[in-house]
Design a protein around this motif. Structure first.
Motif, PDB file in Angstrom:
ATOM      1  N   ARG A  90       0.612   4.226  -2.753  1.00 42.77           N
ATOM      2  CA  ARG A  90       0.189   5.579  -2.390  1.00 42.77           C
ATOM      3  C   ARG A  90       1.227   6.652  -2.697  1.00 42.77           C
ATOM      4  NH1 ARG A  90      -3.486   3.145  -2.243  1.00 42.77           N
ATOM      5  NH2 ARG A  90      -4.942   2.606  -0.595  1.00 42.77           N
ATOM      6  N   PRO A 138      -3.753  -4.523  -0.143  1.00 40.04           N
ATOM      7  CA  PRO A 138      -2.342  -4.122  -0.238  1.00 40.04           C
ATOM      8  C   PRO A 138      -1.628  -4.038   1.112  1.00 40.04           C
ATOM      9  CG  PRO A 138      -3.678  -2.788  -1.685  1.00 40.04           C
ATOM     10  CD  PRO A 138      -4.626  -3.624  -0.897  1.00 40.04           C
ATOM     11  N   ASN A 139      -2.307  -3.635   2.175  1.00 36.89           N
ATOM     12  CA  ASN A 139      -1.524  -3.512   3.401  1.00 36.89           C
ATOM     13  C   ASN A 139      -1.391  -4.824   4.174  1.00 36.89           C
ATOM     14  OD1 ASN A 139      -4.026  -3.496   4.567  1.00 36.89           O
ATOM     15  ND2 ASN A 139      -3.895  -1.405   5.351  1.00 36.89           N
ATOM     16  N   GLU A 150       0.826  -1.204   0.000  1.00 35.57           N
ATOM     17  CA  GLU A 150       0.000   0.000   0.000  1.00 35.57           C
ATOM     18  C   GLU A 150       0.870   1.268   0.000  1.00 35.57           C
ATOM     19  OE1 GLU A 150      -2.268   0.756   3.514  1.00 35.57           O
ATOM     20  OE2 GLU A 150      -3.874   1.736   2.400  1.00 35.57           O
TER      21      GLU A 150
END
Lengths: 403, 316
Positions: free
Chosen positions: A154, A192-193, A150
């Motif tokens: 980002r 994603p995280n 993530e």
């Protein structure tokens, strides 16, 4: 890396099993309980000592360092092998003693259960388990200092990547998911995280707090799983019979997010999530998904929101980065009807992996270096939660009535 | 059912040979010989039968599956090769094992429900120890939520947090069509599998061997009451020990042709496959002797001996 699912490379990250014994427990029972109640956890001094020693041995093997993060469910520490300060590990201490004892949380049980059995280069390794004072369970996990996927997605300004990098990441994710399914485990929280990055760039699937084994035929499962943005339409419609393709949808959403650099559909409620799926992917109906209207939580969307399933042109326009073959794969993963959606195996068999560009070598992948703190953040979280976002904690509800 | 059995912790860490098991248990017994002498306990199989009936009784009060009860029994068996039974309160062990097994088998029960039901099952007057000297006792198990939670932790630790148990049920279902098994044969084999948890077999053999043995027993046991002898004879024939064969004729005469055909098919299937036939024979014999031993089973004896043992240790 190979296109076809290679058997797991057992042994690369062999689980070192060490006896984790409940030392504190036996002692505690003896010393703190009322004499009349003493017997519960048993063990006279001698037996307890032995158990204690074994646990002590394991515990002594690791040095617990600074705290990396703390959540409602776990505290994460940095640690290392006593003999070798270079060999870093993350120690996830599960809070057992929150307020009053209610038995071990289902998350912890699930995590233990599955990580003990699954050993794969793209799945976080559980090195060992030991107990500490106050009856806390400590999971010694592989140390993954490079943050999570993530962060990379980002950081639009700082991190640049292209189709080749996406291919490498998706390949690693695909193998992890395939391996889970091959072993009859549904992850049920791919996002994603939960994809942590090892020092060498390898992606590791983490957080098995919502994972479960495939259900036996005709036995339902809860639909309240998977963080909302990554939750497939069948679960949003309350389906209780589902398969590995729920994870494939999540993979598809991660795939889309890697390209867009933002989540593909950020619903604020479950209904809103469905609306976004209807608008961006297509509205489920009996034609494109036979039987959908019979699902328990089916909601009919009126004409305003009703959209035909988006065609190839739309995908080529929005996800052109991965080329036309890549778009085919994405569409196969984001198919509304779970029975027509690709399986994890079919994903790995797709032509895209063999099409140009070649995936980037692991060592050349962009990295951001989340550092230890980020891993602390990632591990302390409970499954199904979005940080600071519209919290989706439904997934946590355990339905005791459901069989 | 999860993960690959061949790579599982069950296969790597929880399968033993008979000798290994005996050694582990001797070691436990030797830790305190006087206690072992002072507190006699029933034959392990009888005791396991006692556990089994208690768990089933408890399980009936909650919506749980047979498989959770099976898992609980394996947990208990694993636990008692690491901890001397005389140092524990078996009722707490049972309740906790079932509680944890429910979570593992994805049919979680709330801890308070388990504690409540366990207290209800085991504290009623009929389950109080019957000897006069114990008449003043209120509870067999002083069970509460925190105790169960605490013990769960201990149980997990003793099992090295290796919690997935592979069962023979799935194999049985998968073989149904291959071997053309009738529903009554399946259900008989299913009960044989239920029963094998009263023996050491889950620690000695992989699940498929047990499933095959159960099918074998179901096929040969089914036709008549005399089926048992036939089974012994067939088992003997399979393992080339001829001394029991004199029983065969009488039983064989009564067996309908359909079944003997099926047995033949089964034997042929077994011969072609790679299932360890010797292990199957061993298993079958183990289960048959279980049924013989169980004829001596008296619940009160088990209950009293456990109670006496707990009393002695001050565990009540």
């Amino acid at each position: 890396m190979a296109v076809s699912p290679l058997p797991a490379q057992n042994g690369t990250s062999e689980i070192k099993l060490s006896a984790a014994k409940a030392k504190s427990l036996a002692v505690r029972t003896g010393s703190m309980s009322k004499p009349g109640n003493q017997g519960a956890a048993t063990a006279k001094a001698k037996g307890a000592e032995l158990a204690e020693q074994l646990n002590e041995e394991t515990r002594q093997k690791y040095v617990k360092g600074k705290k990396l993060g703390e959540g409602t469910y776990a505290i994460v520490y940095l640690g290392h092998l006593k003999d070798d300060p270079q060999s870093l590990v993350a120690i996830k201490k599960i809070k057992v003693n929150t307020e009053y004892r209610e038995g071990l949380a289902m998350d912890a049980v699930r995590e233990l259960k599955h990580l003990q059995e699954l050993s794969h280069p793209n799945i976080i390794a559980l090195h060992s388990v030991f107990s500490s004072r106050n009856q806390n369970l400590n999971l010694v996990l592989e140390y993954l200092p490079q943050g999570d996927l993530e962060m990379l997605i980002r950081d639009v300004e700082g991190i640049r990547y292209g189709a080749a990098e996406v291919k490498t990441w998706m390949g690693m994710l695909g193998r992890a998911v395939w391996f889970c399914h091959e072993n009859f485990v549904l992850h049920r929280d791919i996002k994603p995280n939960n994809l942590l990055i090892a020092a060498d760039g390898e992606i590791k699937l983490a957080d098995f707090g919502l994972a479960r084994s495939f259900s036996d035929p005709y036995r339902g499962m809860t639909s309240q799983v998977i963080t909302r943005w990554y939750r497939p339409p069948e679960l949003l419609f309350g389906a209780r019979f589902y398969s590995g393709t729920v994870d494939v949808w999540s993979m598809g959403m991660v795939f889309a997010e890697l390209i867009l650099r933002r989540p593909f559909a950020m619903g604020t409620t479950d209904i809103n999530q469905l609306e976004l799926i209807c608008q961006n992917i297509g509205t489920p109906n009996e034609e494109n998904w036979p039987g959908v209207t019979k699902l328990e939580g089916y909601v009919k969307f009126d004409n305003l929101n009703s959209q035909p399933v988006k065609g190839r042109d739309f995908y080529l326009g929005t996800f052109g980065l991965i080329g036309s073959v890549g778009v085919d794969l994405l569409m196969a993963m984001l198919t509304l009807d779970p029975r027509k959606r690709s399986t994890a195996r079919q994903v790995l068999d797709h032509k895209w992996w063999a099409t140009d560009p070649r995936p980037t070598a692991k060592r050349d992948l962009p990295r951001k270096g989340g550092g230890p703190a980020k891993m602390g953040e990632d591990l302390k979280r409970r499954g199904g939660e979005i940080e600071d976002g519209p919290g989706d904690k439904v997934a946590r509800k355990l339905n005791f009535a459901a069989r | 059912m999860a993960a690959d059995f061949w790579a599982s912790t069950q296969r790597r860490y929880w399968q033993f040979s008979k000798e290994q098991l005996a050694e582990l248990r001797d070691k436990l017994d030797n830790e305190d010989k006087t206690l072992v002498q002072q507190c006699p306990l029933p034959d392990r199989r009888l005791l396991s039968h006692f556990f089994n009936t208690q768990l089933v009784k408890l399980g009936k009060r909650m919506p749980i599956r047979q498989q959770a009860i099976a898992t609980a029994q394996v947990y208990i068996r694993r636990f008692y090769i690491k901890v001397p039974i005389r140092q524990t309160n078996p009722y707490i062990v049972m309740a906790t094992a079932l509680y944890l097994a429910c979570k593992m088998e994805e049919s979680p029960q709330h801890i308070r429900v388990v504690v409540g039901e366990a207290s209800a099952v085991w504290s009623g007057s009929e389950h109080l120890p019957t000897k006069p000297s114990f008449a003043d006792q209120q509870d067999v198990i002083p069970l509460d939520v925190s105790k169960l939670g605490e013990f769960e932790f201990y149980l997990i630790s003793e099992m090295n947090s290796q919690l997935i148990v592979h069962h023979p049920y799935r194999t049985l279902q998968e073989l149904q069509s291959t071997l053309n098994l009738a529903p009554d044969e399946i259900s008989l084999a299913w009960s044989v599998i239920n029963d094998h948890y009263m023996t050491d077999l889950p620690l000695l053999n992989p699940p498929h061997v047990i499933a095959v043995s159960a099918i074998f027993l179901a096929l040969t046991l089914k036709p008549t009451q005399g089926g048992l002898q036939a089974t012994i004879a067939t088992a003997a024939a399979l393992s080339n020990t001829p001394q029991l064969s004199k029983n065969t004729s009488s039983a064989d005469n009564r067996a309908p042709d359909m079944t003997s055909n099926k047995v033949q098919n089964f034997v042929a299937w077994l011969a072609e496959g790679e299932v360890d036939i010797k292990a199957v024979v061993d298993c079958s014999q183990e289960i048959i002797s279980l049924y013989e031993v169980l004829e001596q089973y008296k619940e009160t004896t088990c209950k009293e001996q456990i109670a006496a043992c707990m009393k002695k240790r001050g565990l009540v």
